[in-house]
Each structure stands twice: as structure tokens, then as C-alpha cells.
Enzyme design. Structure first.
Site, PDB file in Angstrom:
ATOM      1  N   GLU A 131       0.871  -1.184   0.000  1.00 40.13           N
ATOM      2  CA  GLU A 131       0.000   0.000   0.000  1.00 40.13           C
ATOM      3  C   GLU A 131       0.907   1.233   0.000  1.00 40.13           C
ATOM      4  O   GLU A 131       1.267   1.760   1.050  1.00 40.13           O
ATOM      5  CB  GLU A 131      -0.920  -0.019   1.216  1.00 40.13           C
ATOM      6  CG  GLU A 131      -1.853  -1.217   1.229  1.00 40.13           C
ATOM      7  CD  GLU A 131      -2.685  -1.309   2.500  1.00 40.13           C
ATOM      8  OE1 GLU A 131      -2.703  -0.345   3.279  1.00 40.13           O
ATOM      9  OE2 GLU A 131      -3.310  -2.358   2.716  1.00 40.13           O
ATOM     10  N   ASP A 141      -7.248 -11.625   4.806  1.00 39.23           N
ATOM     11  CA  ASP A 141      -6.489 -10.410   5.114  1.00 39.23           C
ATOM     12  C   ASP A 141      -5.142 -10.715   5.775  1.00 39.23           C
ATOM     13  O   ASP A 141      -4.951 -11.762   6.394  1.00 39.23           O
ATOM     14  CB  ASP A 141      -7.324  -9.542   6.051  1.00 39.23           C
ATOM     15  CG  ASP A 141      -7.005  -8.051   5.931  1.00 39.23           C
ATOM     16  OD1 ASP A 141      -6.004  -7.696   5.274  1.00 39.23           O
ATOM     17  OD2 ASP A 141      -7.776  -7.249   6.489  1.00 39.23           O
ATOM     18  N   GLU A 156      -6.816  -6.004  -2.813  1.00 42.59           N
ATOM     19  CA  GLU A 156      -6.323  -4.696  -2.388  1.00 42.59           C
ATOM     20  C   GLU A 156      -4.938  -4.491  -3.005  1.00 42.59           C
ATOM     21  O   GLU A 156      -4.817  -4.390  -4.204  1.00 42.59           O
ATOM     22  CB  GLU A 156      -6.314  -4.623  -0.866  1.00 42.59           C
ATOM     23  CG  GLU A 156      -6.203  -3.230  -0.295  1.00 42.59           C
ATOM     24  CD  GLU A 156      -6.179  -3.232   1.222  1.00 42.59           C
ATOM     25  OE1 GLU A 156      -6.548  -2.216   1.810  1.00 42.59           O
ATOM     26  OE2 GLU A 156      -5.767  -4.238   1.837  1.00 42.59           O
ATOM     27  N   GLU A 198      -9.374   3.471   3.009  1.00 39.88           N
ATOM     28  CA  GLU A 198      -9.219   3.228   4.443  1.00 39.88           C
ATOM     29  C   GLU A 198      -8.184   4.145   5.076  1.00 39.88           C
ATOM     30  O   GLU A 198      -8.261   4.458   6.264  1.00 39.88           O
ATOM     31  CB  GLU A 198      -8.856   1.772   4.705  1.00 39.88           C
ATOM     32  CG  GLU A 198      -7.483   1.365   4.223  1.00 39.88           C
ATOM     33  CD  GLU A 198      -7.157  -0.100   4.550  1.00 39.88           C
ATOM     34  OE1 GLU A 198      -8.092  -0.863   4.842  1.00 39.88           O
ATOM     35  OE2 GLU A 198      -5.974  -0.457   4.506  1.00 39.88           O
TER      36      GLU A 198
END
Length: 655
Positions: A169, A406, A455, A461
Site C-alpha cells: 500500500e 487479510d 487490495e 481506508e
């Protein structure tokens, strides 16, 4: 192997003037002749790429090192060369960009005497290569040399990482190649911008039984080289969701001796718009492995976690409890939303068999079924792995439609194989899979189309804890991360603020940019399982926007890019059936655009339009909805506020 570096032009001159060099050069062109690959075989193997007769990738070396000091690529002896051309059409199970994909390439496979070969494919949209081995038994891969050399000090969009333990990310940092230090490295995809605005995105696909590739600079050159996480030998479980590798083996992978290795892709685009429609990651992946995929249903999802279950105006206390999730189900049923998700909190962390007392799973799933709404369950990967067979069987018994897995945070060989295991076993139980805390898409979605989204990007988020999730980032990721595959960004915030008014709030989060910036994401951002991140109470309060979102599909028959400039602006038109859906987004700059509607068929269309309000530059939630009639001869003039957006549904008028 000792590093050497020369330009392609120098190599060609040497090969021409000196027969003693014994260089063998093989050339491969794309079907439209715009891309040319030159593969140079001497004491090792190099390749270079030209785009429209201009060098864009310079003299890049490749090899595969096995145990016992075997290097596939050192002193190679060519046995034969196989050339081919392929032209066909693919029909994806899940039509992310389009219901059909043109597959058109020229290929060249160089077969070597050491029982390996290298296959190159040249598409009009880029170049890819992979190793193939034809050895008995098991082989041990100690290292792979995958260099990407450039003729000049090009600008990059560099998703910098600090560890192989990562969710991938990242923001894309702009560095010239020379500005990147030796110790820096990045995950994929990474973008390099050559002269004339030509863009190259480096990524990989068909990743299986092998670690993922990352990139670091090569000291002293305008070059990157692939780096790979070695096989884990010792791990420490820090908590229910974090398993950290503390020691690694001295090899990348132990694998079958007869196999194809992952494709290394260099997607090439003369125009930024071409990055949006690039399908190489899908085309080069392993074909569908699910015999009957008719049960795979894309759709939108009412999501609980981002909005902290902050529903209001009800006669019960909101939270992770049965009444709250029945409220989500009622909301989804009212607006035709296909799924709800039950995120963290429904089970006692560490044990999927222990449902918290506040949750009656049988009641929730039975109620959801009666309302025609599917339920998706969040799970931590390690807990799922420990209880895999019994948990998946229980989910199927409940009638659950999917799982959100996750916190994997790795892509070494063991973890890559874990993804394949989950995809395969979930398919056996007719479960969709949404991977979070994961690496970038690398072809698994074609082999197992139940892996419907993932993701591996910095999404909405982050607004819960940071003020750096800007509209500029939002108009950058479609050109880089989305090229690799669908991205579960989780759009849909109903509290919207300009940058100067934005506030961080974990419990009552907001988005940076305008309301219409969020609405446009449902057209621009590709995710066949598309979240609605805000809470049902907010959506019902903003019913006009909610009904609009609910009408937007999550899969498409056709995609047209209308405006595109990485980091600045994007406008896309997508067709589903006879209707067209248009979304436009800008960065932090206000912007005027003109959209040509010539993609429409003849006849009149009813246009439902959401655009930034006159005060959206001050109050991000300000918008205007209007209805009008249009046809293919018209043009829309868009006025986008800073961080703004524009979205429309164009429906053929009744005859």
C-alpha cells in the site's frame, strides 16, 4: 555473474564488425511493427526494446541461477528458434474492462542446449518474456537476474517499500532513476516515463510456485534489477494476523524441473490512455481452471468496517451484532446491492469456530438469503489456514458467498502458493475471494476467476488515519496499479471535504475531494466486487447519490478512455448492455474538460448527471444532479472543482 553494460547500438556495431564476437541477434516485432525486441546471445543473454525506432529499454541481462552453480544464461548455446504469430479473442469469465479481449502477438522462443528456453512475446501494447525449463525432478532456483536498463535518466513513479513484509500500500514517488539510492527498492507495478511521454509499466503475471518480483536500482547505471524474497525458513507469529519471517533460506524456490516461470511484462504506451486499456496481465496469465464458473457473481457490497458501524436513527445499539447486520441486509435489499460484508469482530480472533455472542450467524445468513443478499466474511489468513477445510465447509453450509482474506503481507514462494490454495479450495465451496493485505494482482484472477478483486494499493481506508490520501493519488493509481488488475479501493464516502477542511477521524471518516469525485470512482476504478464504504444511515440520508451508485455495474462490456493524464485527470466511458456510464476525476486542481460523445450509437439518450456544485471548492459534499437528453453529436463541458468529479448514466431513450 560479472556485471557488464553497453548500449544496444554499441552491441550491434560490435556484432557487425567482429565475427569473433560470435553474437547471435534475434529480432521480434509487434504485429503493428511499432515495437521491436532484439535478443542478443553472447556469453550471456541480453535484450533491448525499441518503440517506433527509438530505444526505450537498453541492453538488459536475464538469467536463472540454479543450485550446483548452474546458470541458465551463462555461455548459452542455441539449439533452435521457434517463431509464431497468434491472433484470437478471449472471453473472460469476469469482464473487468470488456466482455472480449483481443489477443494478438508475435512470439519468438529460443531453445538452448541446457534444457531451457526463453520465450518473448511482442504485442502492440508491450513486451513480455519468461523462462521455461525441461528438467527432470525438482530444481532449486538460487537467483533470477531480471534487469531493466534504460538509455537515459528517465522519470519514474516509484512505489517505494521498506521491507518484503508489506501490504504493498504505497504512494507513487516521482524520482529520476539517478535519484534512487542503492538501498531503496519498490514493489510492482512501477512506471518509467521515457522521452516524448512514452510510458512503460513493469509488472509480472502467471506468478505461481515462485516468489514475486520487486525492483531496486543498479549502482552506476540507469537500470533496475529484480529482487526476490527468499524462501522462509523461520517465522514468528506476532499476533493473530502478523506472521513475520525472521530467517530465510539461500534459495528463492524449490520447484518442478519442467515448468514455465512467471512472465516479466513491460507494458508500453504512447498515450496515457493506453495504460488504462492494457490487458497484458490478464492475457499472459494461466487460463481459467474452474470448470463451471456460472456461480461467480460480481456486484456491490455494503461494507461495515470503514464507517465503524455508525448507523443511527434506529431503536438498537449499533455494533458488531445481529440487529446491525440485518439492518445492512435491509439496506442492501432496498437498493439492489448484491452483498454485505461482515468484517473484523464476528469471530473471536484466532478461532473461526468461536462466533462472538452478539452474532447469530444462522439468523443473519438465513435472513440474507430471504432478502436475496449474499454475505461475505472477513478472515485472517493464518487462522483460516489453520482451520481451512472445516471453516470453508461451514461457510458453505451457512450459505456464505465469499471470504475476505487479510494480512498476508508477503509474496515469497510459500505465500504465493497459499494464494493458489485458497483460490482453489474456495472455488470448491463456491466462494468468492477478496484478498487484502496482499501483493499486486499477478494473473491469479484469470486462472481462478472467483478471486474477484484484491487490495494491494493505498485505498480509502487510509483516510481514517492519514491526510495524505489525496485526489492526486486517486488519479495516479488507475494508470499503474490498475494495469495489473482490479483494485479494492473501497470508494463511496458521503462526508467529503476539500484538502484544507479535511480532518482525520477513525470513527467518523471522510474523504478528501468532492462528492462527485467519489461517485466517479464507481466508473473509473475497476473492481468486480465494489465496496460501498459508508454506512447505510448516511446512504439513506443521501438517497439521490445512493440510488445512482446502486445503478452502476461492476463489470463492463466495453471501455473507452476519453481524457487521461497521469496524476492530473482521467475520464472514462464504459458500456454495459445498451447503457453507457461516464466518470471523470481531477487532482487537487480545478479543471475544465470537454467530453466527446461520439462513442454513442445513433439516437437520443437520457442523461442522469452528477456534477460538482457551485460551492464544491469550499464544501466538498456540494453537488448538482440534472437530467437532460443528449446524442452522439454533442459534447459535454465539465467544470471540475479541486479534487472534483463528474459522473453520468446515459440510457437510450424509448422509441
Amino acid at each position: 555473474m560479472k556485471k557488464s553494460f553497453f548500449s544496444l547500438s554499441a552491441i550491434l556495431i560490435i556484432a557487425f564488425l567482429s565475427f569473433d564476437a560470435e553474437a547471435q541477434i534475434f529480432n521480434l516485432k509487434s504485429p503493428n511493427n511499432s515495437i521491436e525486441v532484439s535478443i542478443i546471445i553472447e556469453n550471456d543473454i541480453h535484450y533491448a526494446v525499441k518503440f517506433k525506432d527509438k530505444l526505450v529499454l537498453d541492453y538488459s541481462r536475464i538469467s536463472l541461477s540454479l543450485d550446483q552453480d548452474v546458470v541458465l544464461g551463462s555461455m548459452p548455446e542455441v539449439k533452435k528458434v521457434i517463431k509464431d504469430h497468434h491472433e484470437g479473442v478471449l472471453y473472460p469469465v469476469v469482464s473487468v474492462k470488456s466482455s472480449s479481449i483481443s489477443e494478438n502477438f508475435n512470439s519468438l522462443e529460443i531453445v538452448f542446449k541446457k534444457k531451457f528456453s526463453i520465450e518473448f512475446r511482442a504485442f502492440n501494447e508491450g513486451v513480455a518474456y519468461r523462462f521455461k525449463t525441461r528438467m527432470k525432478g525438482e530444481i532449486v532456483v538460487k537467483n533470477e537476474e531480471a534487469d531493466f536498463g534504460f538509455p537515459n535518466d528517465f522519470m519514474t513513479y516509484f512505489p517505494e517499500e521498506t521491507s518484503f513484509h508489506s501490504h504493498n500500500e504505497r504512494y507513487y514517488k516521482n524520482y529520476k532513476i539517478s535519484e534512487i539510492k542503492d538501498e531503496q527498492f519498490c514493489s510492482l507495478p512501477m512506471l518509467v516515463e521515457a522521452e516524448g511521454g512514452v510510458k512503460m509499466v513493469i509488472t509480472e503475471t502467471d506468478l505461481e510456485d515462485y516468489p514475486g518480483m520487486w525492483l531496486k536500482p543498479s549502482s552506476g547505471y540507469f537500470e533496475f534489477t529484480g529482487i526476490f524474497p527468499a524462501y522462509p525458513s523461520k517465522e514468528v507469529q506476532e499476533n493473530d494476523r502478523s506472521v513475520r519471517v525472521t530467517e530465510r533460506e539461500d534459495y528463492l524456490a524449490k520447484t518442478k524441473g519442467e515448468r514455465s516461470f512467471p512472465w516479466r511484462i513491460i507494458a508500453i504506451a504512447e498515450n496515457d490512455a493506453d495504460l488504462i486499456t492494457n490487458q497484458l496481465s490478464y492475457i499472459l496469465a494461466k487460463p481459467n481452471q474452474i470448470k463451471d464458473a456460472s456461480w461467480i457473481k460480481p456486484g456491490k457490497v455494503a461494507w461495515d468496517w470503514w464507517n465503524y458501524n455508525n448507523i443511527y436513527g434506529v431503536d438498537f445499539e449499533a455494533g458488531v451484532n445481529t440487529k446491525t447486520y440485518k439492518y445492512y441486509i435491509d439496506f442492501a435489499a432496498k437498493y439492489g446491492i448484491e452483498y454485505i460484508i461482515m468484517d473484523e469482530g464476528w469471530y473471536e480472533l484466532g478461532d473461526l469456530s468461536k462466533i462472538v455472542p452478539e452474532i447469530d450467524m444462522e439468523e443473519i445468513t438465513t435472513y440474507a438469503k430471504s432478502k436475496g443478499v449474499g454475505v461475505i466474511l472477513w478472515v485472517v489468513w493464518k487462522t483460516l489456514d489453520d482451520q481451512l477445510d472445516e471453516s470453508l465447509a461451514q461457510f458453505e453450509k451457512w450459505g456464505v458467498k465469499g471470504i475476505k482474506v487479510d494480512f498476508m503481507q508477503r509474496d515469497d514462494q510459500w505465500m504465493v502458493n497459499y494464494y493458489h490454495k485458497i483460490a482453489r479450495k474456495a472455488a470448491d465451496h463456491h466462494l468468492l475471494v477478496d484478498f487484502h493485505g496482499n501483493y499486486k494482482p499477478s494473473g491469479l484472477r484469470r486462472a481462478y476467476p472467483n478471486v474477484i478483486t484484491r487490495e494491494g494499493l493505498r485505498g480509502l481506508e487510509h483516510n481514517k488515519w492519514a491526510d495524505t490520501q489525496t485526489p492526486t493519488h486517486n488519479v495516479t493509481i488507475p494508470f499503474i496499479r490498475m494495469l495489473a488488475g482490479p483494485m479494492d479501493y473501497t470508494p463511496g464516502a458521503m462526508i467529503n471535504a476539500q484538502q484544507k477542511n479535511f480532518r482525520i477521524s477513525w470513527n467518523r471518516p471522510m474523504s478528501m475531494g468532492t462528492r462527485c469525485h467519489q461517485l466517479a470512482m464507481y466508473v473509473v476504478f475497476e473492481s468486480p466486487l465494489q465496496m460501498m464504504a459508508d454506512n447505510p444511515s448516511n446512504y439513506m440520508k443521501e438517497e439521490e447519490c445512493t440510488r445512482f451508485i446502486a445503478k452502476i455495474p461492476t463489470v463492463w462490456d466495453e471501455t473507452k478512455v476519453l481524457k487521461a493524464k497521469i496524476g492530473e485527470v482521467i475520464a472514462i466511458a464504459r458500456r454495459k448492455g445498451e447503457k453507457w456510464y461516464v466518470g471523470a476525476m481531477t487532482n487537487l486542481d480545478a479543471r475544465n474538460l470537454e467530453i466527446d460523445l461520439s462513442f454513442l450509437e445513433k439516437g437520443s439518450y437520457k442523461a442522469e448527471i452528477f456534477k460538482d456544485g457551485k460551492n464544491a471548492h469550499r464544501y466538498g459534499s456540494d453537488y448538482i444532479m440534472e437530467m437532460t437528453n443528449v446524442n452522439r453529436d454533442q459534447k459535454f463541458k465539465l467544470e471540475l472543482a479541486p479534487g472534483g468529479g463528474w459522473a453520468a448514466i446515459l440510457s437510450p431513450s424509448q422509441k
